[in-house]
Design a protein around this motif. Structure first.
Motif, PDB file in Angstrom:
ATOM      1  N   GLY A 199      70.592 127.719  92.993  1.00  0.00           N
ATOM      2  CA  GLY A 199      71.350 126.577  92.521  1.00  0.00           C
ATOM      3  C   GLY A 199      70.472 125.572  91.800  1.00  0.00           C
ATOM      4  N   ASN A 200      70.935 124.338  91.719  1.00  0.00           N
ATOM      5  CA  ASN A 200      70.251 123.298  90.951  1.00  0.00           C
ATOM      6  C   ASN A 200      69.648 122.192  91.802  1.00  0.00           C
ATOM      7  OD1 ASN A 200      70.938 124.476  88.392  1.00  0.00           O
ATOM      8  ND2 ASN A 200      73.021 123.681  88.664  1.00  0.00           N
ATOM      9  N   ALA A 201      69.542 122.413  93.102  1.00  0.00           N
ATOM     10  CA  ALA A 201      69.109 121.343  94.001  1.00  0.00           C
ATOM     11  C   ALA A 201      67.712 120.826  93.666  1.00  0.00           C
ATOM     12  CB  ALA A 201      69.154 121.825  95.446  1.00  0.00           C
ATOM     13  N   LEU A 202      66.841 121.688  93.141  1.00  0.00           N
ATOM     14  CA  LEU A 202      65.462 121.278  92.858  1.00  0.00           C
ATOM     15  C   LEU A 202      65.256 120.792  91.435  1.00  0.00           C
ATOM     16  CD1 LEU A 202      63.513 124.080  94.796  1.00  0.00           C
ATOM     17  CD2 LEU A 202      63.860 121.694  95.485  1.00  0.00           C
ATOM     18  N   GLY A 206      62.063 118.449  89.080  1.00  0.00           N
ATOM     19  CA  GLY A 206      61.253 119.023  88.004  1.00  0.00           C
ATOM     20  C   GLY A 206      61.269 120.524  87.900  1.00  0.00           C
ATOM     21  N   ALA A 207      62.076 121.210  88.704  1.00  0.00           N
ATOM     22  CA  ALA A 207      62.172 122.664  88.614  1.00  0.00           C
ATOM     23  C   ALA A 207      63.032 123.065  87.416  1.00  0.00           C
ATOM     24  CB  ALA A 207      62.759 123.246  89.893  1.00  0.00           C
ATOM     25  N   ASP A 208      62.745 124.239  86.876  1.00  0.00           N
ATOM     26  CA  ASP A 208      63.573 124.835  85.828  1.00  0.00           C
ATOM     27  C   ASP A 208      64.547 125.778  86.506  1.00  0.00           C
ATOM     28  OD1 ASP A 208      64.728 126.311  83.806  1.00  0.00           O
ATOM     29  OD2 ASP A 208      62.845 126.864  82.829  1.00  0.00           O
ATOM     30  N   CYS A 209      65.801 125.386  86.570  1.00  0.00           N
ATOM     31  CA  CYS A 209      66.809 126.146  87.301  1.00  0.00           C
ATOM     32  C   CYS A 209      67.673 127.006  86.383  1.00  0.00           C
ATOM     33  CB  CYS A 209      67.686 125.210  88.123  1.00  0.00           C
ATOM     34  SG  CYS A 209      66.773 124.291  89.396  1.00  0.00           S
ATOM     35  N   SER A 210      67.152 127.346  85.210  1.00  0.00           N
ATOM     36  CA  SER A 210      67.931 128.105  84.232  1.00  0.00           C
ATOM     37  C   SER A 210      67.908 129.605  84.488  1.00  0.00           C
ATOM     38  CB  SER A 210      67.401 127.833  82.823  1.00  0.00           C
ATOM     39  OG  SER A 210      66.065 128.274  82.672  1.00  0.00           O
ATOM     40  N   GLY A 211      67.085 130.074  85.434  1.00  0.00           N
ATOM     41  CA  GLY A 211      66.977 131.503  85.718  1.00  0.00           C
ATOM     42  C   GLY A 211      65.550 131.983  85.510  1.00  0.00           C
TER      43      GLY A 211
END
Length: 311
Positions: A199-202, A206-211
């Motif tokens: 998911g997008n919690a991080l 600053g995390a890249d949550c696009s895959g």
């Protein structure tokens, strides 16, 4: 098109001779794990295979044969974790794998390698603080050799529940604590944290949550633009944006025997299957069977020959 090798087993670690034979023969046969009489024949010609994607815990056996892969684009995810033999019985020591990671990065380029630190689980021996300290040591060692570190937290699939009954899901608080610390440490070493199906919690930290295995990942490795046919999106946990594509591996064949593995049913079956492996067979496991229906895959290059992508 993209050929995946590592969603069902670890081909570089255990089946590098077989894989090199398949490249020499120019094709591979893949049995449908859910309908075994259905077999697909995939060409391995560089004219239609743009990139081969590897997921491995031990790239070492392939390093001396890396020139055989030069006609293809490559992307390597190497999983390096600090767990001991009680969790990962047959995985080489992390220091050895990090040495090989560095050799691999030097051979194929920093845009073609990513580090995976997963799955993350928390217990009395593997605390939040332990993970953060171990990650800091490893990130410092791998700095400059990758721009990406993928993380994920353990999923309690049925196979995991059977083989690792003491494992439990990581709490939201621990996920955030580990994620925030990893993001900060990674940034110090010019790496980006990419959560896998989390998911997008991080993202806010600053995390890249696009895959992690997206079209962009492969375009960056190839330094070219891909025109990917529309297909049904992968929906693992409803959170995965990755382009998984065709996988040529087989379940119940990975000899690492990690307790958290989702691809192995039990160790006895894996050992039996590995004894039955024939490096000369077009199948990774077994051979032709009565009643097999072999389907020729429709394949073509996805590289956009009309435009070079500047990356």
């Amino acid at each position: 098109m993209i050929i995946q090798t590592g969603m069902r087993t670890d081909i570089p670690a255990f089946y590098s001779k077989w894989f090199l034979n398949r490249l020499n023969e120019g094709y591979v046969l893949v049995r449908n794990p859910y309908n075994p009489s259905q077999v697909t024949r995939y060409s391995l010609s560089p004219e239609v295979v743009d990139l081969i994607a590897f997921c491995t815990k031990n790239p070492g056996p392939m390093l001396s044969h890396i020139d055989a892969l030069s006609p293809y684009g490559q992307y390597w995810f190497v999983t390096i974790t600090p767990y001991g033999k009680d969790i990962e019985p047959n995985v080489p020591d992390k220091e050895h794998v990090m040495d090989d990671f560095i050799r691999l990065s030097n051979a194929v380029g920093v845009d073609s390698v990513g580090w995976r630190y997963d799955p993350i689980f928390v217990d009395d021996a593997h605390t939040v603080e332990w993970h953060i300290a171990e990650f800091a040591h490893m990130a410092k060692r791998l700095a400059g050799y990758t721009k990406t570190c993928v993380i994920s937290f353990i999923d309690i699939y049925k196979k995991v529940e059977k083989n690792f009954p003491q494992a439990s899901a990581v709490s939201e608080a621990d996920r955030i604590a580990i994620g925030k610390a990893f993001i900060e440490i990674a940034a110090q070493h010019e790496m980006t944290i990419k959560p896998c199906a989390e998911g997008n919690a991080l993202a806010q930290y600053g995390a890249d949550c696009s895959g992690c295995m997206t079209v962009n990942t492969f375009e960056t490795a190839l330094h070219e633009r891909l025109v990917v046919p529309k297909r049904k999106a992968n929906q693992r946990n409803g959170e995965c944006a990755c382009l998984l594509g065709v996988d040529i591996g087989a379940y119940d064949t990975c000899g690492h025997l990690c307790k958290y593995c989702y691809a192995n049913t039990d160790s006895a079956l894996v050992r039996y299957n590995m004894r039955c492996h024939d490096s000369q067979s077009p199948f990774l496991l077994g051979g032709n069977q009565p009643g097999d229906v072999i389907h020729e895959a429709v394949q073509k290059s996805w590289i956009d020959r009309q435009m070079m992508l500047e990356l």
